[in-house]
Design a protein around this motif. Structure first.
Motif, PDB file in Angstrom:
ATOM      1  N   ARG A   9       8.885   3.436  -5.088  1.00 29.37           N
ATOM      2  CA  ARG A   9       7.619   2.628  -5.125  1.00 29.37           C
ATOM      3  C   ARG A   9       7.912   1.192  -5.552  1.00 29.37           C
ATOM      4  O   ARG A   9       7.582   0.054  -4.779  1.00 29.37           O
ATOM      5  N   MET A  48      -1.127   6.227   6.303  1.00 26.30           N
ATOM      6  CA  MET A  48      -2.013   4.864   6.756  1.00 26.30           C
ATOM      7  C   MET A  48      -1.315   3.684   6.323  1.00 26.30           C
ATOM      8  O   MET A  48      -1.422   2.736   7.448  1.00 26.30           O
ATOM      9  N   ALA A  49      -0.535   3.746   5.472  1.00 26.52           N
ATOM     10  CA  ALA A  49       0.235   2.429   5.000  1.00 26.52           C
ATOM     11  C   ALA A  49       1.323   2.273   5.909  1.00 26.52           C
ATOM     12  O   ALA A  49       1.611   1.163   6.075  1.00 26.52           O
ATOM     13  N   ARG A  50       1.920   3.472   6.261  1.00 28.11           N
ATOM     14  CA  ARG A  50       3.024   3.261   7.289  1.00 28.11           C
ATOM     15  C   ARG A  50       2.690   2.795   8.590  1.00 28.11           C
ATOM     16  O   ARG A  50       3.101   1.944   9.324  1.00 28.11           O
ATOM     17  N   ALA A  86       0.855  -1.280   0.145  1.00 31.22           N
ATOM     18  CA  ALA A  86      -0.198  -0.044  -0.105  1.00 31.22           C
ATOM     19  C   ALA A  86       0.748   1.111  -0.075  1.00 31.22           C
ATOM     20  O   ALA A  86       0.506   2.264  -0.539  1.00 31.22           O
ATOM     21  N   PHE A  87       2.204   1.372   0.800  1.00 34.06           N
ATOM     22  CA  PHE A  87       3.023   2.405   0.769  1.00 34.06           C
ATOM     23  C   PHE A  87       3.599   2.648  -0.748  1.00 34.06           C
ATOM     24  O   PHE A  87       3.573   3.881  -1.081  1.00 34.06           O
ATOM     25  N   ARG A 109       2.057   2.205  -3.267  1.00 40.95           N
ATOM     26  CA  ARG A 109       0.967   2.928  -4.206  1.00 40.95           C
ATOM     27  C   ARG A 109       0.414   4.300  -3.675  1.00 40.95           C
ATOM     28  O   ARG A 109      -0.862   4.659  -4.004  1.00 40.95           O
ATOM     29  N   SER A 110       1.004   4.692  -2.556  1.00 46.49           N
ATOM     30  CA  SER A 110       0.137   5.944  -2.115  1.00 46.49           C
ATOM     31  C   SER A 110       0.758   7.099  -2.645  1.00 46.49           C
ATOM     32  O   SER A 110       1.645   7.205  -3.787  1.00 46.49           O
ATOM     33  N   THR A 111      -0.163   8.308  -2.846  1.00 48.57           N
ATOM     34  CA  THR A 111      -0.297   9.288  -3.601  1.00 48.57           C
ATOM     35  C   THR A 111      -0.201  10.746  -2.860  1.00 48.57           C
ATOM     36  O   THR A 111      -0.333  11.723  -3.569  1.00 48.57           O
ATOM     37  N   LEU A 171      -1.813  11.465   3.535  1.00 52.97           N
ATOM     38  CA  LEU A 171      -2.599  10.670   4.343  1.00 52.97           C
ATOM     39  C   LEU A 171      -2.522   9.248   3.907  1.00 52.97           C
ATOM     40  O   LEU A 171      -2.719   8.372   4.673  1.00 52.97           O
ATOM     41  N   SER A 172      -2.434   8.891   2.722  1.00 51.08           N
ATOM     42  CA  SER A 172      -2.230   7.480   2.331  1.00 51.08           C
ATOM     43  C   SER A 172      -0.801   6.970   2.511  1.00 51.08           C
ATOM     44  O   SER A 172      -0.788   5.720   3.029  1.00 51.08           O
ATOM     45  N   LEU A 173       0.136   7.662   2.647  1.00 56.84           N
ATOM     46  CA  LEU A 173       1.523   7.288   3.197  1.00 56.84           C
ATOM     47  C   LEU A 173       1.207   7.156   4.855  1.00 56.84           C
ATOM     48  O   LEU A 173       2.029   5.993   5.338  1.00 56.84           O
TER      49      LEU A 173
END
Length: 454
Positions: free
Chosen positions: A178, A117-119, A105-106, A108-110, A113-115
């Motif tokens: 990535r 959550m993946a972290r 998921a990390f 594919r983070s954009t 916030l996505s970084l």
């Protein structure tokens, strides 16, 4: 598979010994800890690329990196209970699959916030990486060898920090951050499968009862709270500094190039690994000599504070010197967990290590994120934060560590005074570490003390 069948048929795992235990138990868990250390420190190498590509500032980087510690801290107690109840093999393999998902998921983070959550998912997935290995060591190795084997575990795991420097930089140069995290996702999933099918099972049935009572006994133990703030303040801060703020300092304050920074990080990671081995050897030797490991931990804390003061005061020393000492402190878990293993029976090892890790990772989160918040108060100059920003942030950390060291010294003084007046059973429970080694001889302990009541 044959090893597991032999183990279960032969007194719940006692059918394997010697190098078979090393190959089937120690090495798989060391591989899991290796990956957790790589995840812990990898942001130090990729942070500049993340900031440039996604427009992140120091506070953003601090929070994204530090959430790893926050989730780890929150997960430690339930993970410790699960380790004592279900055993390290099953818990570690399931959680590493979660870490693999987080790494994918990390990649594919954009955005921030996505970084974040993946972290966080990665942090949850490696929540048992160290404590599962320590639990396995307690279950499979003699008590007198625990500190030494812990040292080897941390030494091999710390090689993950080495992998997060020059090797990771080489992968970044060819593929990008990535693809690097996709590679980590596949590797982590493979390690989870390896642990599940290779590691033999060990009887943990006796430890599944009274989990809550065991946890209450740990939290009520004064010996534990004597060392926990000092251990957390030093080890958590060392992790936060090496994982993110060492490369920032070397770039912004020392003016190093990218190549010089990555080379310096590689040197500190190697010293971290060797430091774990050295501390394990020293702890094993001092145990035989009757020297308490708490004394060694306090000495490490003093050296850590002095190293940070050298940075804060900008003393005329080689810039890499203090950072090497800071790296060694990151391996002091060898001492902390060996101390805790003497305080509590092996059936409570998972919970005891978990509670201590709450302090480690909790402090790591506060130190890493707090440093980012403080540094971000200063404006960047030509893309770099000023030296005073880091000096203030590191100085606050030093003040907190000094307070923890003072608490440790005061607590030891109170214990020494109380011992002369307390009855033997209470003194045994309160200062069990003073004996220098674990006694297998039966002793009479009064019922209130035996139940952990004060």
């Amino acid at each position: 598979m044959f090893a597991r069948k032999d183990a279960e048929a032969n007194d719940h795992g006692r059918g394997i010994a010697g190098w078979a235990v090393v190959a089937l138990v120690f090495m798989p868990f060391a591989a899991g800890y290796f990956l957790s250390y790589l995840f812990r420190t990898i942001n130090g190498v990729v942070s500049a690329r993340l900031a440039a590509e996604l427009g992140l500032n120091a506070a953003d980087l601090g929070l994204i990196t530090a959430v790893y510690f926050l989730v780890l801290a929150a997960a430690q107690i339930p993970v410790g209970v699960m380790l004592d109840r279900y055993g390290p093999r099953r818990v570690q393999s399931v959680l590493l699959l979660i870490a693999a998902f987080g790494a994918a998921a990390f990649a594919r983070s954009t955005g921030p916030l996505s970084l974040l959550m993946a972290r966080a998912v990665i942090g949850l997935g490696v929540a048992a990486a160290l404590t599962a290995g320590l639990k396995a060591i307690v279950l499979w190795f003699p008590r007198e060898r625990v500190a030494l084997v812990n040292g080897y575990m941390v030494m091999l795991g710390a090689l993950g920090a080495v992998a997060a420097t020059l090797p990771a930089e080489a992968v970044l140069a060819k593929t990008g951050w990535r693809d690097l995290f996709d590679i980590l996702a596949v590797t982590t999933a493979g390690t989870a499968i390896l642990i599940f099918f290779l590691v033999p099972e060990r009887d943990v049935e006796a430890s599944s009862a009274a989990a809550g009572g065991g946890l209450r006994a740990i939290l009520a133990d004064r010996r534990f709270w004597k060392i926990a703030p000092l251990s957390g303040g030093c080890i958590g801060s060392a992790w936060s500094m090496q994982g993110l703020w060492a490369p920032a300092w070397l770039t912004d304050v020392e003016g190093m190039t990218r190549t010089e920074v990555v080379t310096a990080l590689c040197a500190t990671a190697i010293v971290l690994s060797l430091g774990a081995w050295l501390l394990g050897m020293i702890a094993s030797w001092t145990r035989r000599k009757g020297i308490r490991r708490e004394t060694l931990l306090a000495l490490v804390a003093v050296l850590f504070i002095l190293a940070q003061l050298a940075l804060v005061l900008r003393l005329p020393l080689p810039s890499i010197g203090p950072w090497l000492m800071i790296a060694i402190v990151g391996s002091a878990t060898v001492l902390s967990f060996a101390i805790v293993s003497d305080y509590f029976p092996k059936e409570m090892a998972g919970r005891a290590n978990g509670v201590l890790n709450v302090v480690h990772f909790g402090w790591g989160f506060l130190a890493q994120y707090g440093t980012g918040l403080l540094v971000a108060h200063w404006a960047q100059q030509d893309g770099h934060y000023p030296a005073v920003a880091y000096q203030v942030a590191f100085g606050v950390n030093v003040a907190l560590q000094t307070a923890a060291l003072a608490w440790f010294a005061i607590s030891r003084g109170r214990h020494a005074t109380r011992k002369s007046d307390d009855r033997f059973s209470f003194a045994l429970y309160e200062d069990f570490d003073d004996l220098g080694s674990y006694s297998e001889q039966p002793v009479l302990i009064e019922e209130p003390v035996a139940q952990g009541k004060w």
